[in-house]
Design an enzyme around this catalytic site. Sequence first.
Site, PDB file in Angstrom:
ATOM      1  N   HIS A 197       0.830  -1.209   0.000  1.00 16.71           N
ATOM      2  CA  HIS A 197       0.000   0.000   0.000  1.00 16.71           C
ATOM      3  C   HIS A 197       0.861   1.255   0.000  1.00 16.71           C
ATOM      4  O   HIS A 197       2.024   1.243   0.399  1.00 16.71           O
ATOM      5  CB  HIS A 197      -0.935   0.019   1.218  1.00 16.71           C
ATOM      6  CG  HIS A 197      -0.249   0.388   2.507  1.00 16.71           C
ATOM      7  ND1 HIS A 197       0.027   1.693   2.872  1.00 16.71           N
ATOM      8  CD2 HIS A 197       0.217  -0.385   3.525  1.00 16.71           C
ATOM      9  CE1 HIS A 197       0.627   1.711   4.051  1.00 16.71           C
ATOM     10  NE2 HIS A 197       0.759   0.456   4.469  1.00 16.71           N
ATOM     11  N   CYS A 198       0.281   2.331  -0.505  1.00 16.49           N
ATOM     12  CA  CYS A 198       0.836   3.672  -0.312  1.00 16.49           C
ATOM     13  C   CYS A 198      -0.289   4.471   0.342  1.00 16.49           C
ATOM     14  O   CYS A 198      -1.147   3.885   1.009  1.00 16.49           O
ATOM     15  CB  CYS A 198       1.316   4.278  -1.634  1.00 16.49           C
ATOM     16  SG  CYS A 198       0.054   4.332  -2.930  1.00 16.49           S
ATOM     17  N   ASN A 199      -0.303   5.773   0.175  1.00 19.66           N
ATOM     18  CA  ASN A 199      -1.348   6.546   0.845  1.00 19.66           C
ATOM     19  C   ASN A 199      -2.708   6.306   0.201  1.00 19.66           C
ATOM     20  O   ASN A 199      -3.665   5.881   0.856  1.00 19.66           O
ATOM     21  CB  ASN A 199      -1.005   8.041   0.817  1.00 19.66           C
ATOM     22  CG  ASN A 199      -1.857   8.841   1.785  1.00 19.66           C
ATOM     23  OD1 ASN A 199      -2.731   8.301   2.459  1.00 19.66           O
ATOM     24  ND2 ASN A 199      -1.614  10.133   1.881  1.00 19.66           N
TER      25      ASN A 199
END
Length: 238
Positions: free
Chosen positions: A127-129
């Site tokens: 995941h990222c933001n």
Amino acid sequence: MSAMEVNVASQPRLTDEQLRTVVQGPGDVEWRYEMRRECQEILPGLFLGPFVASKSLETLQSLGITHIVCIRDAKEAFSVKPRFPGTFQYMTLDVEDNEEQNLIRLFPGAKDFINTAIANGGRVLVHCNGGISLSPSFVVMFVMQYYQLSWEDALHMVQNRRYCISPNGGFLTQIKEYEAIYKANIAVASYPQAHRQASRRKRTDDDDEDEENRLEDRKRPLVKEESEDMDPNAMEMS
């Protein structure tokens, strides 16, 4: 080399029909806007989503997640961070979410982390933001090599499971470049070991011969002996 890397390298080439099925993904999923806040399974044991999906311990445990790759812009480090370090194994990558960021340099470490986790029966969330550009770029490169896809098919495969992804222009360029890189690595790895050894032996033999020639050249006198050039009668008076 991990067990998963061996499996990836030896994965049989898909038939055209299998390739279409993999790229198209499940056809019975109706995408809803709120699904942007959830994570989706891209290939067995590999999930992609936004940071918010990594904040629910109940959700993570229900999915059987064991490892999490947290990719964040350095400016987000105070908020986008591992939430359950005692429960899951994390890999955290601090990057810049802009078109100049070099993802290819960072990808091998993430790939090894994912490979090792899945090889040991784990399940990984990347995941990222927002789960829109940064983390999807890593996942596209991973599935590209895993299934030995073109960059277009790899991108479509991930998009067909998480419809909202949209890597920025710089990341998309690197995704295209990575296709040539992974194919070159496969070609090198599949080149017969005997040929590589023969090539090394030939280079070694050539180097030895060159060294012998250099030594022989050093042994030769740079100036001929005086007796070889001098005419014994040259100094006699006529």
